[in-house]
Scaffold this active site. Structure first.
Site, PDB file in Angstrom:
ATOM      1  N   ARG A   1      -8.829 -58.882 -38.920  1.00  0.00           N
ATOM      2  CA  ARG A   1      -8.665 -59.904 -39.953  1.00  0.00           C
ATOM      3  C   ARG A   1      -9.927 -60.037 -40.813  1.00  0.00           C
ATOM      4  O   ARG A   1      -9.847 -60.149 -42.037  1.00  0.00           O
ATOM      5  CB  ARG A   1      -8.349 -61.250 -39.302  1.00  0.00           C
ATOM      6  CG  ARG A   1      -6.933 -61.377 -38.734  1.00  0.00           C
ATOM      7  CD  ARG A   1      -5.948 -61.628 -39.859  1.00  0.00           C
ATOM      8  NE  ARG A   1      -4.602 -61.861 -39.379  1.00  0.00           N
ATOM      9  CZ  ARG A   1      -4.062 -63.058 -39.159  1.00  0.00           C
ATOM     10  NH1 ARG A   1      -4.778 -64.142 -39.358  1.00  0.00           N
ATOM     11  NH2 ARG A   1      -2.819 -63.167 -38.749  1.00  0.00           N
TER      12      ARG A   1
ATOM     13  N   ASP B   1      -5.422 -80.298 -44.971  1.00  0.00           N
ATOM     14  CA  ASP B   1      -5.538 -79.021 -44.263  1.00  0.00           C
ATOM     15  C   ASP B   1      -6.940 -78.484 -44.502  1.00  0.00           C
ATOM     16  O   ASP B   1      -7.623 -78.881 -45.451  1.00  0.00           O
ATOM     17  CB  ASP B   1      -4.490 -78.026 -44.750  1.00  0.00           C
ATOM     18  CG  ASP B   1      -4.201 -76.944 -43.713  1.00  0.00           C
ATOM     19  OD1 ASP B   1      -3.208 -77.085 -42.980  1.00  0.00           O
ATOM     20  OD2 ASP B   1      -4.973 -75.975 -43.618  1.00  0.00           O
TER      21      ASP B   1
END
Length: 291
Positions: free
Chosen positions: A51, A160
């Site tokens: 990632r 978030d």
């Protein structure tokens, strides 16, 4: 914090890319746990390496040591990007419909009646991801306000950690193939069909935007809001937190939820043995105890 925690897919590093050494991986494990509450096991090394290679390329960094140095120098500036990279935002409109049924059939009518003479109604979507949850909440809230003919001051806070997720939540524009949880009636009422370069997309109605405030927030850091909230939705956020982190988070939620207010968790989450401030009253639905 992104709505879903760490992905479990098998991400393999690109051939020829830099390797994630032991020292760098340990630093990243400590950093992610401290700032995101996620415990990265040794089995996640390949996922993290695969990632983060994309992030290294985007930043034009030659190796993981350079990336770790960036985090040391500016931990908060890169934190949201790191969280986005190692996490997967899995969400949808009206996911776990039984939670919305409870709101529609019982909670919203009761709250609007109780607050009709000047009270405020506040709901927090903690870990809102790309916005499907808070906009779904806004739909049922707007409909409840209309049915009751109510002018109660009602708002939804959506937060978030991920900058990419918040960008889409702010845009309020979604591919039509992600609208599966929205009924035809609600699609007609609460969405505009995109045209031109937005062909194949739907955009949320301005009325929903009026009800939703979207802000960046790390659940493990300072919270600017003081509440109180009638309900907090924290679904599919804490599943990968360890026990002490969950306990601290639930304690903080208890300080912001009205006595008799509600906390909604995801289908794989539980407060069993973690907090005495809430009692289980339904499927992953908890009510703040009244002293």
């Amino acid at each position: 914090m992104p709505t879903a925690a760490l992905s479990d897919f098998n991400a393999m590093p690109s051939v020829g890319g830099p390797l994630l050494g032991d020292a760098e991986f340990q630093f990243l494990r400590d950093f992610v746990y401290k700032h995101c509450g996620i415990a990265l096991g040794e089995q996640k090394r390949q996922l993290v390496q695969g990632r983060l290679l994309r992030r290294l390329r985007a930043l034009e960094l030659k190796d993981f040591s350079s990336y770790c140095e960036l985090l040391r120098k500016d931990p908060h500036g890169e934190l949201g990007e790191l969280a986005s990279v190692i996490s997967t935002n899995v969400t949808s409109f009206f996911r776990e419909m039984h939670h919305y049924d409870l709101l529609i059939d019982e909670l919203l009518p009761r709250w609007l009646e109780q607050k009709k003479n000047g009270g405020r109604l506040r709901i927090w979507s903690a870990g809102c991801s790309t916005g499907e949850e808070p906009y779904a909440l806004a739909m049922v809230l707007a409909e409840a306000l209309e049915r009751a003919g109510s002018k109660v001051d009602a708002r939804i806070l959506a937060t978030d950690l991920s900058p990419q997720a918040l960008e889409q939540a702010h845009a309020g524009t979604y591919p039509l193939d992600r609208m599966g949880g929205v009924s035809d009636e609600r699609r007609r009422r609460w969405f505009l069909r995109g045209e031109g370069r937005y062909e194949g997309y739907a955009c949320v109605h301005s009325r929903l935007r009026e009800l939703v405030t979207i802000q960046p927030l790390n659940l493990l850091h300072e919270w600017p809001m003081r509440g109180p909230f009638d309900a907090i939705f924290c679904r599919n956020v804490v599943i990968y937190f360890d026990k002490p982190t969950k306990q601290r988070l639930f304690e903080r939620y208890a300080g912001l939820v009205e006595p008799g207010g509600y906390l909604f968790l995801g289908h794989s989450e539980s407060m069993h043995g973690l907090s005495d401030a809430f009692e289980l009253v339904g499927r992953t639905v908890y009510r703040r105890r009244v002293a």
